[in-house]
Design an enzyme around this catalytic site. Structure first.
Site, PDB file in Angstrom:
ATOM      1  N   ASP A  92       0.861  -1.181   0.000  1.00 39.92           N
ATOM      2  CA  ASP A  92       0.000   0.000   0.000  1.00 39.92           C
ATOM      3  C   ASP A  92       0.900   1.234   0.000  1.00 39.92           C
ATOM      4  O   ASP A  92       2.126   1.126   0.035  1.00 39.92           O
ATOM      5  CB  ASP A  92      -0.950  -0.021   1.200  1.00 39.92           C
ATOM      6  CG  ASP A  92      -0.208   0.093   2.519  1.00 39.92           C
ATOM      7  OD1 ASP A  92       1.015   0.370   2.504  1.00 39.92           O
ATOM      8  OD2 ASP A  92      -0.831  -0.100   3.565  1.00 39.92           O
ATOM      9  N   ASP A 271      -7.927  -7.420   0.116  1.00 42.82           N
ATOM     10  CA  ASP A 271      -7.030  -7.631   1.254  1.00 42.82           C
ATOM     11  C   ASP A 271      -7.774  -7.171   2.488  1.00 42.82           C
ATOM     12  O   ASP A 271      -8.648  -6.294   2.407  1.00 42.82           O
ATOM     13  CB  ASP A 271      -5.747  -6.799   1.135  1.00 42.82           C
ATOM     14  CG  ASP A 271      -5.966  -5.370   1.582  1.00 42.82           C
ATOM     15  OD1 ASP A 271      -6.570  -4.597   0.809  1.00 42.82           O
ATOM     16  OD2 ASP A 271      -5.592  -5.015   2.712  1.00 42.82           O
TER      17      ASP A 271
END
Lengths: 376, 376
Positions: A92, A271
């Site tokens: 991320d 996720d």
């Protein structure tokens, strides 16, 4: 990175595909276990591969940047070398953790100034800087630096934030496209659709993101407290705009039901910390429903955790034994529960894929959403 | 249970043998990982077997009696069924934990009254009761109920305590020999030599224990704070008296050096929490010496933990990565360290056995004692 769209479900918007990376293929729809600080909490790399059958894991840029830090990661030859995970990794942008973990942070056009939650030291994350950091970490898929708005959020704030996120994206793309991977394999950049739960902002953002023509696209800012129906509405709206021939990644989602419903709307990648975080608190997701394994009712249930799921921990250990481990605060409890829950999540998306390929996804999904969310 | 004495080292008192139990053989000298509450902390049963190659593990009667309790263990069909460990198990008598964990306890001729460290509830451990409890837990080797005197200890206290321990032993034997195992396999009772660090008491106790003619014998009350040389003196004195054709178990010992020195004096079996407890604090025992893995010096050492040792965790994970896990307080750190340390302890006793069989134990032991205790 390339994406093969293998099948479209005839009665929902669900798709089956394959993402090809230099670290191997990812069959979609897929769930990606979260490896926060370079480790999927409590899970050995070998078990992640052999038992859980994870095809790709996440790393958190914020955590990895602070510890072990870029110098160590660079010397190691990137995160794959550092933690020994030789399949694909996605990182991320660090934005989410900056907003949620860092007590003091200032969001400006330049980027975000924040203090480390570990030692209070001051840092700046900018779109360019975060691209450089993710180049150094070396993930196969890296994420644009964005602002993930909280929910609920004022329209005016969400609109201004979205414009900045889009300007930041252009800077991310410029930096990413003018640099190269450090370790000899290719990386790809996914932009992120934002816009809170405002339809017009989501449409505007999805169109802007689609125009960038990247190899994959993400949807952020959902599953942050809004009702599930609102999340599904936003997902569907956005998926209908994002290109069909690119994978779509819905960030931070979610419960087993959330995942199945979003697959039905056209999402390919997920996720979430839920399977591992809830595991550490004794919540087990099984093929038959949800168990609070610390509950006294399991004290003398000597049947396996989940015979139908299969896999070592789920069939070897009894409910009674795992209940005892949690009751006695033994580390092995969270370890078993983490492997079990991730095995279940990976099983769930694999089943979904098979149902899509067989053209039977819708009926199966309707049944499973109820079944897996039943409280046992 | 039977014991085959396979070889005597020509230049020390070290022996190699095989203990045969209904749950399989144990090659001695052996180290037994401690599975306190039915779990070797942080270690999966599969890894204990396949990676660590443990041949027998311990359970603690005190902990298992309190949690999960005898009702659950009995319903499960004993500890082997409960935790899935199908190789031999040894349980201690619970005495040591009563003395060390229970704040309030009263030692009387009848037995020991104590309060649970968990909920303060009151319990009595008597020689007869502890035999019954261990029958229910179902260990292959069960231990007599004794008093483990602290160190240092007044001679008069040690002498009185020893006499009581011997009287308790007679009661243990009477109860054990008049009862049967609950689960269809045979159990055996090891008596325990006490006597603090007083030679005459140790001699008296060893002679008394030897006279009982049990299938194996234990030495307790050492490694409780006394200097290592004093421990070795007591071990040698006692081993010289205990029968040669029965296995000798030195309880709660110790460092790698302690284990090698005591093997040289004729000890066959060891247990200790050191490899697992120290692992959780980041102390790694390796073939080259001892590492504090949290130390900054390992931050960019990308070599495996211990290439020479072999095994998954020791060769797969780098020192840098494990250092990062400890630094970040990630559960995976203690997990890796626990498996590594136990693998090392089992490797050490296996090497010792091979050296005994080859007649080269003494030279090897002298070298290894220095090598494995080196601070890296």
């Amino acid at each position: 990175m390339t994406f093969d769209l293998v099948a479209n479900d005839p009665r929902t918007k669900a798709r089956a595909g394959v993402v090809h990376t230099d670290h191997g293929p990812i069959e979609t729809p897929i769930f990606m276990p979260v490896g926060t600080a370079g480790t999927v909490k409590a899970v050995q790399q070998r078990d992640l591969k052999d038992d859980i059958q994870a095809q790709i894991i996440l790393g958190n840029t914020y955590h990895l940047y602070l510890r072990p830090g870029l110098e160590v990661l660079s010397k190691a030859g990137g995160l794959h070398q550092f933690n020994g995970w030789d399949r694909p990794i996605l990182t991320d942008s660090g934005g989410y953790q900056v907003y949620s973990l860092s007590g003091t942070r200032k969001i400006k056009e330049e980027g975000v100034k924040f203090r480390s939650h570990i030692d209070g030291s001051q840092h700046l994350f900018s779109p360019e800087g975060v691209m450089d950091i993710q180049r150094t970490i070396g993930a196969d898929i890296i994420m644009a630096f964005d602002e993930c708005t909280p929910w609920p959020c004022e329209y005016s704030y969400a609109a201004r934030s979205l414009d900045m996120t889009h300007r930041w994206l252009k800077r991310c793309i410029q930096r990413f496209d003018s640099t190269e991977g450090h370790y000899g394999y290719s990386q790809t950049l996914f932009p992120i659709v934002q816009g809170s739960t405002f339809k017009d902002l989501r449409v505007k953002s999805a169109e802007f993101i689609a125009e960038q023509g990247r190899e994959g696209n993400a949807i952020g800012g959902l599953s942050v407290g809004e009702p599930a129906e609102l999340m599904y509405e936003m997902t569907e709206l956005v998926c209908d705009i994002l290109p069909k021939d690119k994978p779509r990644y819905l960030m931070g989602v979610g419960t087993p039901a959330n995942i199945l419903e979003n697959i039905a709307l056209g999402v390919d990648m997920f996720d979430c910390v839920m399977p591992t975080r809830n595991a550490r608190n004794g919540m087990l997701f099984t093929t038959q429903g949800i168990m609070n394994i610390a509950n006294k009712k399991w004290a003398d249930d000597f049947t396996p955790i989940d015979e139908e799921l299969g896999g070592y921990v789920s069939t070897f250990y009894s409910r009674s034994y795992v209940r005892h481990l949690f009751h006695s605060k033994e580390m092995l409890g969270p370890q078993i529960a983490s492997i079990h829950n991730l095995t279940f999540y990976l099983w769930l998306v694999k089943q979904a894929r098979e149902q899509i390929l067989a053209g039977t996804f819708r009926e199966w999904k309707e049944k499973m959403v109820k079944q897996v969310m039943t409280r046992l």
